[in-house]
Design a protein around this motif. Structure first.
Motif, PDB file in Angstrom:
ATOM      1  N   VAL A 119       0.849  -1.195   0.000  1.00 31.65           N
ATOM      2  CA  VAL A 119       0.000   0.000   0.000  1.00 31.65           C
ATOM      3  C   VAL A 119       0.886   1.247   0.000  1.00 31.65           C
ATOM      4  CG1 VAL A 119      -1.641   1.351   1.384  1.00 31.65           C
ATOM      5  CG2 VAL A 119      -2.029  -1.092   1.014  1.00 31.65           C
ATOM      6  N   SER A 120       1.925   1.245   0.799  1.00 34.58           N
ATOM      7  CA  SER A 120       2.841   2.377   0.865  1.00 34.58           C
ATOM      8  C   SER A 120       3.457   2.662  -0.505  1.00 34.58           C
ATOM      9  CB  SER A 120       3.943   2.092   1.888  1.00 34.58           C
ATOM     10  OG  SER A 120       4.878   3.130   1.913  1.00 34.58           O
ATOM     11  N   LYS A 121       3.911   1.612  -1.157  1.00 32.88           N
ATOM     12  CA  LYS A 121       4.538   1.754  -2.481  1.00 32.88           C
ATOM     13  C   LYS A 121       3.531   2.271  -3.513  1.00 32.88           C
ATOM     14  CE  LYS A 121       7.126  -0.874  -5.902  1.00 32.88           C
ATOM     15  NZ  LYS A 121       7.670  -2.163  -6.276  1.00 32.88           N
ATOM     16  N   VAL A 122       2.337   1.702  -3.519  1.00 29.89           N
ATOM     17  CA  VAL A 122       1.319   2.117  -4.489  1.00 29.89           C
ATOM     18  C   VAL A 122       0.867   3.555  -4.207  1.00 29.89           C
ATOM     19  CG1 VAL A 122      -0.996   1.627  -5.387  1.00 29.89           C
ATOM     20  CG2 VAL A 122       0.588  -0.249  -4.938  1.00 29.89           C
ATOM     21  N   LEU A 123       0.757   3.917  -2.933  1.00 26.15           N
ATOM     22  CA  LEU A 123       0.376   5.288  -2.585  1.00 26.15           C
ATOM     23  C   LEU A 123       1.404   6.297  -3.088  1.00 26.15           C
ATOM     24  CD1 LEU A 123      -1.118   4.955   0.999  1.00 26.15           C
ATOM     25  CD2 LEU A 123      -2.319   5.703  -1.084  1.00 26.15           C
ATOM     26  N   ARG A 124       2.683   5.945  -3.029  1.00 25.61           N
ATOM     27  CA  ARG A 124       3.717   6.844  -3.554  1.00 25.61           C
ATOM     28  C   ARG A 124       3.479   7.099  -5.049  1.00 25.61           C
ATOM     29  NH1 ARG A 124       7.078   4.251   0.177  1.00 25.61           N
ATOM     30  NH2 ARG A 124       7.801   2.686  -1.302  1.00 25.61           N
ATOM     31  N   THR A 125       3.147   6.029  -5.773  1.00 28.76           N
ATOM     32  CA  THR A 125       2.873   6.169  -7.206  1.00 28.76           C
ATOM     33  C   THR A 125       1.627   7.023  -7.425  1.00 28.76           C
ATOM     34  OG1 THR A 125       3.867   4.022  -7.665  1.00 28.76           O
ATOM     35  CG2 THR A 125       2.367   4.897  -9.334  1.00 28.76           C
ATOM     36  N   LEU A 126       0.575   6.773  -6.650  1.00 29.22           N
ATOM     37  CA  LEU A 126      -0.651   7.554  -6.786  1.00 29.22           C
ATOM     38  C   LEU A 126      -0.410   9.025  -6.453  1.00 29.22           C
ATOM     39  CD1 LEU A 126      -3.260   5.068  -5.259  1.00 29.22           C
ATOM     40  CD2 LEU A 126      -2.975   5.670  -7.674  1.00 29.22           C
ATOM     41  N   GLU A 127       0.445   9.269  -5.474  1.00 28.20           N
ATOM     42  CA  GLU A 127       0.768  10.646  -5.092  1.00 28.20           C
ATOM     43  C   GLU A 127       1.570  11.322  -6.211  1.00 28.20           C
ATOM     44  OE1 GLU A 127       2.072  12.880  -1.016  1.00 28.20           O
ATOM     45  OE2 GLU A 127       3.146  11.032  -1.513  1.00 28.20           O
ATOM     46  N   GLU A 128       2.527  10.610  -6.801  1.00 30.41           N
ATOM     47  CA  GLU A 128       3.305  11.149  -7.918  1.00 30.41           C
ATOM     48  C   GLU A 128       2.408  11.502  -9.097  1.00 30.41           C
ATOM     49  OE1 GLU A 128       6.250   8.183  -8.820  1.00 30.41           O
ATOM     50  OE2 GLU A 128       7.294   8.486  -6.903  1.00 30.41           O
ATOM     51  N   ARG A 129       1.367  10.710  -9.291  1.00 29.29           N
ATOM     52  CA  ARG A 129       0.424  10.946 -10.394  1.00 29.29           C
ATOM     53  C   ARG A 129      -0.646  11.965 -10.025  1.00 29.29           C
ATOM     54  NH1 ARG A 129      -2.079   5.721 -12.691  1.00 29.29           N
ATOM     55  NH2 ARG A 129      -2.886   7.281 -14.118  1.00 29.29           N
ATOM     56  N   LYS A 130      -0.558  12.515  -8.813  1.00 28.45           N
ATOM     57  CA  LYS A 130      -1.495  13.531  -8.300  1.00 28.45           C
ATOM     58  C   LYS A 130      -2.922  12.992  -8.163  1.00 28.45           C
ATOM     59  CE  LYS A 130       1.488  17.144  -8.913  1.00 28.45           C
ATOM     60  NZ  LYS A 130       2.660  16.815  -8.148  1.00 28.45           N
ATOM     61  N   LEU A 131      -3.026  11.683  -7.857  1.00 28.52           N
ATOM     62  CA  LEU A 131      -4.337  11.065  -7.653  1.00 28.52           C
ATOM     63  C   LEU A 131      -4.719  11.037  -6.179  1.00 28.52           C
ATOM     64  CD1 LEU A 131      -4.025   8.092 -10.182  1.00 28.52           C
ATOM     65  CD2 LEU A 131      -4.914  10.394 -10.579  1.00 28.52           C
ATOM     66  N   VAL A 132      -3.719  11.104  -5.312  1.00 28.69           N
ATOM     67  CA  VAL A 132      -3.955  11.208  -3.868  1.00 28.69           C
ATOM     68  C   VAL A 132      -2.980  12.229  -3.290  1.00 28.69           C
ATOM     69  CG1 VAL A 132      -4.754   8.806  -3.617  1.00 28.69           C
ATOM     70  CG2 VAL A 132      -2.374   9.369  -3.158  1.00 28.69           C
TER      71      VAL A 132
ATOM     72  N   ARG B  65      -0.112  10.009   8.488  1.00 31.34           N
ATOM     73  CA  ARG B  65      -0.511  11.032   7.525  1.00 31.34           C
ATOM     74  C   ARG B  65      -1.907  10.694   7.062  1.00 31.34           C
ATOM     75  NH1 ARG B  65       4.401  13.273   4.381  1.00 31.34           N
ATOM     76  NH2 ARG B  65       2.678  14.489   3.602  1.00 31.34           N
ATOM     77  N   SER B  66      -2.732  11.694   6.911  1.00 25.60           N
ATOM     78  CA  SER B  66      -4.086  11.494   6.398  1.00 25.60           C
ATOM     79  C   SER B  66      -4.037  11.469   4.878  1.00 25.60           C
ATOM     80  CB  SER B  66      -5.010  12.621   6.865  1.00 25.60           C
ATOM     81  OG  SER B  66      -5.180  12.554   8.262  1.00 25.60           O
ATOM     82  N   LEU B  67      -4.798  10.578   4.306  1.00 25.70           N
ATOM     83  CA  LEU B  67      -4.833  10.406   2.855  1.00 25.70           C
ATOM     84  C   LEU B  67      -6.107  11.018   2.294  1.00 25.70           C
ATOM     85  CD1 LEU B  67      -3.841   6.632   2.815  1.00 25.70           C
ATOM     86  CD2 LEU B  67      -2.323   8.584   2.471  1.00 25.70           C
ATOM     87  N   PHE B  68      -5.967  11.667   1.142  1.00 24.57           N
ATOM     88  CA  PHE B  68      -7.109  12.281   0.475  1.00 24.57           C
ATOM     89  C   PHE B  68      -7.052  11.950  -1.004  1.00 24.57           C
ATOM     90  CE2 PHE B  68      -6.109  14.803   4.169  1.00 24.57           C
ATOM     91  CZ  PHE B  68      -7.349  15.003   4.758  1.00 24.57           C
ATOM     92  N   ILE B  69      -8.193  11.568  -1.553  1.00 26.45           N
ATOM     93  CA  ILE B  69      -8.285  11.346  -2.990  1.00 26.45           C
ATOM     94  C   ILE B  69      -8.496  12.715  -3.634  1.00 26.45           C
ATOM     95  CG2 ILE B  69     -10.760  10.838  -2.921  1.00 26.45           C
ATOM     96  CD1 ILE B  69     -10.229   8.742  -5.146  1.00 26.45           C
ATOM     97  N   THR B  70      -7.770  13.016  -4.691  1.00 28.25           N
ATOM     98  CA  THR B  70      -7.874  14.308  -5.361  1.00 28.25           C
ATOM     99  C   THR B  70      -8.991  14.267  -6.402  1.00 28.25           C
ATOM    100  OG1 THR B  70      -6.323  13.687  -7.109  1.00 28.25           O
ATOM    101  CG2 THR B  70      -5.380  14.697  -5.101  1.00 28.25           C
ATOM    102  N   ASN B  71      -9.311  15.435  -6.951  1.00 22.68           N
ATOM    103  CA  ASN B  71     -10.299  15.477  -8.033  1.00 22.68           C
ATOM    104  C   ASN B  71      -9.825  14.629  -9.213  1.00 22.68           C
ATOM    105  OD1 ASN B  71     -12.063  17.153  -6.657  1.00 22.68           O
ATOM    106  ND2 ASN B  71     -11.185  19.024  -7.506  1.00 22.68           N
ATOM    107  N   LYS B  72      -8.538  14.712  -9.509  1.00 21.69           N
ATOM    108  CA  LYS B  72      -7.980  13.896 -10.599  1.00 21.69           C
ATOM    109  C   LYS B  72      -8.091  12.412 -10.262  1.00 21.69           C
ATOM    110  CE  LYS B  72      -3.808  13.186 -13.346  1.00 21.69           C
ATOM    111  NZ  LYS B  72      -2.390  13.524 -13.526  1.00 21.69           N
ATOM    112  N   GLY B  73      -7.854  12.070  -9.005  1.00 19.93           N
ATOM    113  CA  GLY B  73      -7.999  10.685  -8.571  1.00 19.93           C
ATOM    114  C   GLY B  73      -9.428  10.196  -8.707  1.00 19.93           C
ATOM    115  N   MET B  74     -10.373  11.047  -8.336  1.00 21.61           N
ATOM    116  CA  MET B  74     -11.791  10.678  -8.440  1.00 21.61           C
ATOM    117  C   MET B  74     -12.199  10.522  -9.902  1.00 21.61           C
ATOM    118  SD  MET B  74     -14.141   9.813  -6.357  1.00 21.61           S
ATOM    119  CE  MET B  74     -14.031  10.603  -4.769  1.00 21.61           C
ATOM    120  N   GLU B  75     -11.693  11.400 -10.763  1.00 18.86           N
ATOM    121  CA  GLU B  75     -11.989  11.293 -12.195  1.00 18.86           C
ATOM    122  C   GLU B  75     -11.383  10.022 -12.793  1.00 18.86           C
ATOM    123  OE1 GLU B  75     -14.091  13.086 -14.125  1.00 18.86           O
ATOM    124  OE2 GLU B  75     -14.633  14.041 -12.225  1.00 18.86           O
TER     125      GLU B  75
END
Length: 166
Positions: free
Chosen positions: A82-95, A107-117
């Motif tokens: 999960v940590s590794k995948v979250l780093r990728t999602l964060e790099e892609r501005k999805l979280v 750290r609190s996690l938030f899904i971004t508008n781009k992530g939701m799309e």
């Protein structure tokens, strides 16, 4: 000339391919391949989809802060993965990750508008693949799902110590 070796044991089945476990493994691999190919069209992996979907569900439930540990637990995934995948999602501005309001180690996690799309674009691919894969079960799919859930519940304690992967 070499002597042929014959097994001195008996399997529960004459043919391993008749084993429920073998069939489950085989079908799981096929399902994963089809899901990977389908979600690729939306530019997302299955694990990324799972984590984004879990975050979106928790947000919709207004279930409080989402931490990495909570996300791993809720999605039944290995914490390190999960940590590794979250780093990728964060790099892609999805979280996004922000300081937790009360736990300085988390750290609190938030899904971004781009992530939701991205998630919204992937859902039709996921649904279509899921439906196509199980369509031969017809009306028996619901019963099949209940039986899988029963097996999952029965074996939850077996994997509680394992950090199961998704």
């Amino acid at each position: 000339m070499k002597k042929r070796l014959t097994p001195d044991f008996e399997l529960a089945f004459d043919n391993t391919a008749e084993s429920a476990g073998f069939l489950l493994w085989k079908l799981s691999n096929i399902w994963q391949r089809k899901m990977r190919e389908s979600l690729e069209k939306a530019g997302i992996t299955h694990v990324q989809f799972l984590l984004l979907q879990t975050m979106a569900r928790l947000n919709a439930q207004q279930a409080g802060a989402i931490t990495q540990v909570r996300l791993a637990t809720e999605s039944d995934c290995d914490k390190m993965m999960v940590s590794k995948v979250l780093r990728t999602l964060e790099e892609r501005k999805l979280v996004e990750r922000h300081a937790h309001h009360s736990d300085t180690r988390s750290r609190s996690l938030f899904i971004t508008n781009k992530g939701m799309e991205t998630l919204k674009a992937a859902v039709p691919h996921f649904n279509a693949t899921e439906q196509a894969f199980f369509e031969s079960l017809g009306k028996k799919e619901k019963s099949f799902r209940k039986r899988l859930l029963k097996l999952d519940k029965q074996h939850q304690s077996d994997s509680a110590g394992d950090e199961g992967e998704a």
